[in-house]
Design an enzyme around this catalytic site. Structure first.
Site, PDB file in Angstrom:
ATOM      1  N   THR A   1      61.488  16.596  80.068  1.00 57.19           N
ATOM      2  CA  THR A   1      62.311  17.841  79.534  1.00 57.19           C
ATOM      3  C   THR A   1      63.907  17.389  79.158  1.00 57.19           C
ATOM      4  O   THR A   1      64.250  18.072  78.226  1.00 57.19           O
ATOM      5  CB  THR A   1      62.632  18.687  80.939  1.00 57.19           C
ATOM      6  OG1 THR A   1      63.145  17.863  82.133  1.00 57.19           O
ATOM      7  CG2 THR A   1      61.629  19.673  81.050  1.00 57.19           C
ATOM      8  N   THR A   2      64.426  16.243  79.769  1.00 62.59           N
ATOM      9  CA  THR A   2      65.476  15.718  79.159  1.00 62.59           C
ATOM     10  C   THR A   2      65.206  15.034  77.620  1.00 62.59           C
ATOM     11  O   THR A   2      65.900  15.232  76.684  1.00 62.59           O
ATOM     12  CB  THR A   2      66.447  14.820  79.951  1.00 62.59           C
ATOM     13  OG1 THR A   2      66.408  15.348  81.358  1.00 62.59           O
ATOM     14  CG2 THR A   2      67.736  14.606  79.515  1.00 62.59           C
TER      15      THR A   2
ATOM     16  N   ASP B   1      58.093  17.809  89.477  1.00 59.93           N
ATOM     17  CA  ASP B   1      57.767  16.913  88.228  1.00 59.93           C
ATOM     18  C   ASP B   1      56.793  15.919  88.613  1.00 59.93           C
ATOM     19  O   ASP B   1      56.033  15.649  87.763  1.00 59.93           O
ATOM     20  CB  ASP B   1      59.311  16.356  88.062  1.00 59.93           C
ATOM     21  CG  ASP B   1      60.145  17.006  87.078  1.00 59.93           C
ATOM     22  OD1 ASP B   1      59.727  18.328  87.046  1.00 59.93           O
ATOM     23  OD2 ASP B   1      61.018  16.464  86.524  1.00 59.93           O
TER      24      ASP B   1
ATOM     25  N   ASP C   1      67.637  17.079  86.316  1.00 62.57           N
ATOM     26  CA  ASP C   1      66.332  17.716  85.521  1.00 62.57           C
ATOM     27  C   ASP C   1      66.653  18.324  84.423  1.00 62.57           C
ATOM     28  O   ASP C   1      67.505  19.411  84.457  1.00 62.57           O
ATOM     29  CB  ASP C   1      65.408  18.472  86.827  1.00 62.57           C
ATOM     30  CG  ASP C   1      64.215  19.132  85.886  1.00 62.57           C
ATOM     31  OD1 ASP C   1      63.511  18.269  85.408  1.00 62.57           O
ATOM     32  OD2 ASP C   1      64.009  20.157  86.302  1.00 62.57           O
TER      33      ASP C   1
END
Length: 539
Positions: free
Chosen positions: A106-107, A407, A73
Site C-alpha cells: 500500500t505504501t 497484511d 502501514d
C-alpha cells in the site's frame, strides 16, 4: 506598455518538437490545474515515502477521538490523513484499492504514483500532449506486467516454506518485525486451512482476529475452534466451563417485555403489584424452561438496544438450570459464529428447537496472563473458519499486531489468487526499468520519450529503499543497474548488510500480484489525473 501575458515557457510549455508532433500548446488554466493536481498528489506520496521498506520510519497519528496510532502501514496512514484536495483524495483511494486487491504494497503503490506523476510533468513540459502521455504510460504498464510475469517463479501451495518466506518478508517492514517467526506461521496456517485444491481466492472474513490486552505478541496463537470477544456472565454465579456443549445463538431478549411506546401504569393495590411481579417472573421462567427443554446448555445472546438482553432474574434461573451464558454478541459476529458452530440463530422462543443447536466438546473461559478468554473447542462438523487470538501489552501494540497479521494473511491470499513469486529489494523494478529502456529504443516519436520516462520513474522504489536504510542511493542504484546489466536479474538491495546481493538467497520474496497490482493501479490513477483539464465545484 510591456505585455503581462505569461510566456509559453512560464505556462510549462516549451517549443521542442516540430512538424506533425508540434509542441502541444494548452491554454493556461488546464495546464495550471494539471500542475496543481500533481503537486497535491506528490505531497501525499512524499508523506508516506519515508515509511517504505524494512528500514522505513513509523508515523504517529492522533485520531479525532484523541486515540494514538503508531504504524508504517501505508493504507492506515492515508486513511487517517484528512486530504482536502480532490487529487490527494484519489491517492488515498488508490492506497485503499491496493489494500483490497493485494493487501500489501500500500505504501509502494502511492510512491510509484508520485514518481509517475513527476515523469508525466517532465513530458508535459516538453510539450507532449497529455493524452499521448497517458496512453504511452498505460502501454508501458502492460509491458511491465509482462516482464514481471516472465521473471516470476511459480509456487505450489503445498510448499509451506515458500509461503512462510513471503509472509515473513511482508512482516519484516512492520513495527512487529522481530515477532515475524511467531506471526508468519500463524498467517500461513490460517489461510491453508481455508483453501481447497481448486480454490483461487480466500475470503478473509472467515478469519477472525480477536484482540485481547495482556501477555505479549509471542502469546498470539491460532485457536483450534472459536474464540469469543465477550466473557462469560458470572454475575449470578453461573458455570464458566461446560463439557459436551450444546450451543444456541439467540436474537431475542431474556427480560420482561416492554411496550414500544412510553406509557405509565398506575397500580394502587399491592395485590395487583404482586401479580405484575409474579407474571414477569413466570414469563422469564417459561423462557428459561423452553431453552432447557431443547437440551441447550450454552447460550450466546445477541446485544440488544431497546432493552436488556438478559436481566438478573433470567441469569438466576439459567444458573439454576446450569446453563452457561455469554451476552452482548455483536450483530456482525452472528454470521461468523453460526458458520463456525454450524448452528442457526434463533429469533423467537417458539422456534427454539434442538435442530438449531451447535455441538462442541468444550466451552471454557480460561485466564492466561490476566486475559480472560472464552474458547469453544472440539466443534462437531466445524465450518471452514479460523480464529486467531492476538495479544499484546497495550492497545497500540495489539492494533499494530492485527494490522501486520492482516497484511501477512493478504500476502498468502495473493499466492492463492496468482501462484507466482518474485524477489523484493528493488530487484523486479530495476529489471523492468532496464527492459523498458531497451524497448523504448525500438520505438519512434513521442512514445519513445514517454516509455523512457516511465522506465526511469520505476527506479524510485530501489532509490527510496536505499535512502530509508541510510545508504547512498546514487551509488547503490548505479551498482544495482550494473549487476542487472551483467545478467544477474535477482540482484537487489540487502538492507541489513547495506550492499547488493542475490535477493532470492536472502529469502526476500513477495507475491507477483502485489507488484503487478501496484504498477497497474498507480498507472491508471496517474492517467486519470492527466486527463483532467478542468475542475468544477457543484453547488
Amino acid at each position: 506598455m510591456a505585455s503581462t501575458k505569461p510566456s509559453l515557457t512560464q505556462q510549462g510549455v516549451t517549443k521542442t518538437l516540430s512538424g506533425a508532433n508540434a509542441s502541444f500548446k494548452d491554454k493556461g488554466k488546464p495546464m495550471e490545474l494539471r500542475l496543481s493536481n500533481m503537486v497535491a498528489a506528490k505531497a501525499i506520496s512524499d508523506a508516506v515515502r519515508t515509511s517504505l521498506g524494512p528500514r522505513g520510519m513509523d508515523k504517529m497519528i492522533q485520531t479525532s477521538k484523541g486515540e494514538v496510532i503508531v504504524t508504517n502501514d501505508g493504507a492506515t496512514i492515508l486513511k487517517s490523513v484528512q486530504a482536502l484536495h480532490p487529487a490527494a483524495k484519489m491517492l488515498v483511494d488508490l492506497s485503499a484499492a491496493q489494500d483490497i486487491e493485494a493487501g500489501d504494497g500500500t505504501t509502494s503503490v502511492v510512491v510509484l504514483a508520485g514518481s509517475f506523476l513527476g515523469a508525466a510533468e517532465k513530458m508535459l513540459e516538453k510539450g507532449i500532449h497529455p493524452t499521448i502521455v497517458a496512453e504511452s504510460f498505460l502501454r508501458a504498464s502492460t509491458k511491465a506486467v509482462e516482464y514481471l510475469t516472465e521473471m516470476s517463479t511459480p509456487v505450489d501451495l503445498n510448499d509451506k516454506a515458500s509461503l512462510l518466506r513471503a509472509a515473513s518478508t511482508s512482516l519484516n517492514s512492520k513495527i512487529v518485525s522481530q515477532y515475524s517467526s511467531t506471526l508468519a506461521p500463524i498467517a500461513v496456517a490460517a489461510v491453508s486451512r481455508l483453501i481447497t485444491p481448486t480454490s483461487n481466492n480466500v475470503d478473509l472474513r472467515d478469519i477472525r482476529v480477536v484482540k485481547k490486552i495482556g501477555g505479549t505478541i509471542e502469546d498470539t496463537e491460532l485457536v483450534e475452534g472459536v474464540v469469543l470477544n465477550q466473557n462469560v456472565v458470572v454475575a449470578a454465579g453461573g458455570p464458566t466451563r461446560m463439557e459436551k456443549a450444546k450451543i444456541a445463538i439467540i436474537q431475542f431478549q431474556l427480560s420482561a417485555p416492554k411496550p414500544d411506546m412510553d406509557n405509565t401504569v398506575v397500580i394502587n393495590d399491592y395485590r395487583q403489584m404482586d401479580k405484575v411481579i409474579k407474571e414477569g417472573r413466570q414469563y422469564i421462567l417459561n423462557l428459561a424452561k423452553k431453552i432447557k427443554k431443547a437440551n441447550c446448555n450454552v447460550l450466546l445472546i445477541q446485544k440488544s438496544i431497546l432493552r436488556d438482553a438478559v436481566d438478573d432474574l433470567a441469569l438466576n434461573y439459567l444458573k439454576r438450570l446450569n446453563i452457561l451464558v455469554v451476552k452482548d454478541v455483536e450483530r456482525d459476529e452472528i454470521e461468523f459464529l453460526s458458520k463456525s458452530l454450524i448452528c442457526k440463530p434463533v429469533s423467537d422462543i417458539d422456534a427454539f428447537t434442538e435442530d438449531k443447536l451447535g455441538y462442541a466438546d468444550l466451552v471454557e473461559e480460561t485466564n492466561d496472563d490476566g486475559v480472560k478468554v472464552v474458547r469453544i473447542t472440539g466443534i462437531k462438523n466445524r465450518g471452514r473458519t479460523v480464529s486467531i487470538l492476538a495479544t499484546g501489552s497495550n492497545h497500540l501494540v495489539v492494533d499494530e499486531c492485527e494490522r501486520s497479521l492482516h497484511d501477512a494473511l493478504c500476502v498468502v491470499r495473493c499466492l492463492v489468487k496468482k501462484r507466482a513469486l518474485i524477489g523484493g529489494g528493488g530487484a523486479p523494478e530495476i529489471h523492468v526499468s532496464r527492459l523498458l529502456s531497451q524497448y523504448a529504443n525500438s520505438l519512434k516519436g513521442m512514445e519513445a520519450y514517454c516509455f523512457q520516462a516511465y522506465a526511469d520513474a520505476l527506479e524510485v522504489i530501489p532509490t527510496t529503499l536505499a535512502e530509508n536504510a541510510g545508504l547512498n542511493p546514487i551509488a547503490i542504484v548505479t551498482e544495482l543497474r550494473n549487476r542487472h546489466a551483467l545478467g544477474d536479474r535477482n540482484a537487489g538491495i540487502n538492507v541489513r548488510k547495506g550492499l547488493i546481493s542475490n535477493i532470492l538467497d536472502e529469502e526476500v520474496i513477495q507475491p507477483l500480484l502485489v507488484t503487478t497490482s501496484a504498477i497497474e493501479l498507480s498507472t491508471e490513477t496517474v492517467c486519470l489525473l492527466l486527463k483532467i483539464d478542468d475542475y468544477v465545484q457543484a453547488r
